[in-house]
Scaffold this motif. Structure first.
Motif, short mmCIF file in Angstrom:
data_model
loop_
_atom_site.label_atom_id
_atom_site.label_comp_id
_atom_site.label_asym_id
_atom_site.label_seq_id
_atom_site.Cartn_x
_atom_site.Cartn_y
_atom_site.Cartn_z
N THR B 149 0.84 -1.20 0.00
CA THR B 149 0.00 0.00 0.00
C THR B 149 0.88 1.25 0.00
O THR B 149 2.05 1.20 0.39
CB THR B 149 -0.88 0.07 1.27
N LEU B 175 0.95 -1.84 -8.83
CA LEU B 175 0.52 -1.03 -7.69
C LEU B 175 1.06 0.40 -7.72
O LEU B 175 0.63 1.24 -6.93
CB LEU B 175 0.94 -1.70 -6.37
N VAL B 189 -4.64 -0.06 -9.60
CA VAL B 189 -4.88 0.79 -8.44
C VAL B 189 -6.35 1.23 -8.33
O VAL B 189 -6.93 1.25 -7.25
CB VAL B 189 -3.94 2.01 -8.49
N PHE B 196 -5.94 -0.29 0.24
CA PHE B 196 -4.85 0.44 -0.42
C PHE B 196 -4.74 1.82 0.21
O PHE B 196 -5.07 2.84 -0.38
CB PHE B 196 -5.15 0.53 -1.93
N HIS B 230 -3.85 -7.76 -2.22
CA HIS B 230 -5.12 -7.24 -2.76
C HIS B 230 -5.94 -8.34 -3.42
O HIS B 230 -7.17 -8.32 -3.37
CB HIS B 230 -4.82 -6.09 -3.72
#
Lengths: 321, 341
Positions: B149, B175, B189, B196, B230
């Motif tokens: 993140t 990411l 994203v 996130f 994720h």
């Protein structure tokens, strides 16, 4: 010889002799099995380490090779601590954690011998970059062999140093053999120094058996580096008397060849020069020899009497706090 | 301004650290004039000048090796390797030099060096797609960080830069959330949820070796790293509808590893799935499975499952790449199996 006065000349002799006696003592100690590990000996090449390091300040950096005892001594590390490292003692310069192939003494700018051929060249470039960045006027010397000049790290390091104009000096000790392979069987040119042309930097060939010639070449390169004019490649033509490692008996070269090179021994030939050019007396030579012998004996005593590291000591050094 | 994308969070970390410590220098291929191939170093050449932001030749040995030499002599270099796959070229400098120097030299010196590199599959075939954390985790003397993140990325990079050891810092391409030089880079994203977490402006750090619970749950523990965090979150949503509550652990750093976090969660759930985008064989997931069997065996109610990439180079064809990689569906399937559903 310009910058060389009598004291400097005697110091060069003392450094070379210290390296030679150190190596001879090691050979004896290994043969009696008093010492663990393996080693790569520098006998025959002493003029290179002594000549180059005589041009450096204590705060300048060097990186070395698997054949690094001579560089460590010439840069000014205490032979007691080097000897103790050979004995894997806790008083060794690396606390017994590195041994022959990893001797280092950061207190005198000796950033490490290296077990990987060519491993130290980019470190010297990096140390030179650091010096350039900090504006400290320090230079960094990478010692390496003819074999390392065929490693990718040679090309990448010289190229980077040239592009960034780093205060680095790359000193190739061409002792004619990369382990067993004659350098002309692995290298298509006579002079490794010619490779400097590829980086647009000076490439100098020096007689690696003549300490004054090495010093002269190194002095010019060090001056150039300190002036901010970038790196130099120096190739010192030299010879290793011993096998590649420990007790290996070289089958890849003739005894006649070894004897030919020994006629030009950098240490045996030097007293004549000392006497004729620097008015050194027999008595002064004997004093140097006695000093060296005593230092070596003292180092062995120190090492033998030193304690081993504790079995779990190594765990302290895996990571820094 | 807070950073909602990892690329911004990393850049912010670099800026804050470079402002704090003059000895921090950046080097790497195309990081200056070109602003970095994933834009992490965008604007930094203008801000700090060529003295501190060094474009290098395409010379991975020299990049890492010079960084090692500089780190040994007073600087704190942050090197970028353009893709983690290219670290193969510099493997001696990373594994034989940087990792070992401190021990070999008896603690005389430390090597405060960060090597940043993007990893992960994004349709670029076998030599630009790998996830290589296990290569580095296997070498004593290296720390290995994999943020998932923006919040973690910033806090971890700041800590990595301040660490006195070589740190391999792996960043997933999907990411970053950056626009690529040739247009919009492939990114996931926009489809991620609040997991996130953005990085706030200003000072904070995250300790290396401190994992994070990305989702609470009592039925099964999912340990996932990097991008796979994720995927695990998505899988947990599917599974929650079936009545299976997943606890998702993000170790954030592979070395050092927060083993306590994993073992404590196992006590609660008794079930373990480990997810990595890297190949499974001898990988990080195997290490976590070994941890569970050595120290958590009596907590386990079901066999440990690994959900990892196939033991294959990543193929180019999109359908083949997808087959080779772990995904949400594969995680869901593994969880169902060990939950007896």
């Amino acid at each position: 010889m310009g910058s060389v006065d009598k004291n400097t000349a005697l110091e060069l002799y003392r450094t070379m002799l210290m390296i030679r006696r150190f190596e001879e003592k090691l050979f004896f100690l290994f043969s009696t099995r008093a010492m663990p590990g393996s080693m790569h000996q520098y006998n025959g090449e002493e003029a290179v380490a002594a000549g180059v390091c005589s041009c450096l300040n204590k705060s300048d950096y060097i990186t070395s090779t698997h054949r690094g005892h001579g560089h460590c001594i010439a840069k000014g590390a205490d032979v007691r601590n080097i000897m103790a490292e050979m004995f894997a003692k806790s008083t060794g310069c690396c606390k017994g954690m590195g041994g022959s192939m990893h001797i280092a003494d950061f207190g005198v700018g000796m950033l490490g011998a290296n077990g990987i051929v060519g491993g130290g060249l980019p470190h010297a470039a990096g140390a030179a970059w650091s010096s350039q960045y900090r504006g400290t006027q320090q230079v960094a010397v990478a010692f390496f062999g003819d074999g390392a000049s065929n490693e990718g790290s040679f090309h990448e390091s010289l190229n980077l140093a040239a592009v960034w104009k780093l205060p680095a000096i790359f000193v190739c000790e061409n002792n004619l053999y990369g382990f067993s392979t004659y350098y002309r069987r692995s290298t298509p040119i006579e002079n490794i120094a010619d490779r400097a042309a590829a980086y647009g930097i000076p490439g100098i060939v020096a007689d690696g058996m003549d300490v004054l010639a090495v010093r002269e070449a190194a002095r010019e390169a060090v001056d150039r580096a300190r002036r901010g004019e970038g790196p130099t490649l120096i190739e010192c033509k030299t010879y290793r008397y011993m096998g590649h490692s420990r007790f290996e008996k070289p089958c890849y070269r003739t005894e006649e060849e070894v004897q030919e090179w020994k006629k030009r021994d950098p240490i045996l030939c030097f007293p004549k020069v000392l006497k004729e050019q620097f008015s050194v007396t027999e008595e002064e030579l004997r004093q140097v020899e006695a000093y060296v012998d005593e230092k070596i004996e003292d180092a062995v005593r120190f090492a033998q009497q030193s304690p081993d590291p504790e079995p779990e000591d190594y765990k302290k050094y895996i990571f820094a706090k | 301004m807070e950073s909602t994308r990892i690329v911004q969070a990393l850049r912010q970390a670099l800026i804050e650290e470079m402002d704090r410590d003059e000895n921090i220098v950046l080097l790497g291929e195309d990081i200056g004039v070109f602003n970095g191939s994933y834009r992490v170093t965008e604007g930094l050449l203008d801000k700090y000048g060529e003295r501190r932001v060094k474009d290098t030749p395409i010379s991975e040995i020299a990049i890492v090796g010079a960084a090692v030499g500089a780190a040994m002599t007073g600087l704190r270099p942050v090197a970028e390797i353009q893709f983690n796959d290219f670290m193969g070229c510099a493997m001696d400098q990373i594994c034989n030099q940087a990792a070992k120097i401190r021990l070999m030299m008896g603690g005389q010196v430390s090597v405060p060096l960060v090597i940043r590199a993007p990893y992960g599959a994004t349709g670029r075939a076998a030599q630009h797609s790998q996830s290589l954390e296990a290569w580095f985790a296997h070498v004593p003397g290296l720390k290995v960080v994999m943020p998932s993140t923006p919040y973690d990325a910033k806090g971890l990079l700041k800590t990595a830069i301040r660490d006195n050891n070589p740190v391999v810092f792996l960043e997933h391409k999907l990411l970053y959330g950056a626009a690529s030089p040739g247009g919009k880079a492939k990114s996931v994203v926009d489809e991620l949820d609040q997991t996130f977490r953005p990085a706030p402006e200003g000072e904070y750090t995250i300790e290396l070796g401190k994992g994070d619970i990305k989702r609470q749950g009592g039925d099964v523990t999912i340990v996932a790293v990097g991008y796979m965090v994720h995927r695990a979150v998505q899988a947990a949503k599917v599974l929650a509808e079936e009545g299976i509550e997943c606890e998702i652990l993000d170790p954030r750093t592979i070395v050092p590893l927060d083993t306590e976090l994993i073992l404590n969660s196992l006590k609660k759930t008794g079930r373990l799935v480990v997810v990595t985008e890297s190949v499974g064989r001898c990988g990080f997931a195997a290490e976590v499975a070994a941890l569970a069997s050595e120290e958590g065996l009596f907590e386990l109610d079901a066999p440990v499952r690994r959900v990892c990439a196939e033991n294959s180079p990543i193929p180019f064809a999109p359908c083949c790449e997808a087959d080779a990689l772990p995904d949400t569906g594969k995680i869901v399937k593994a969880v169902r199996e060990i939950c007896g559903k």
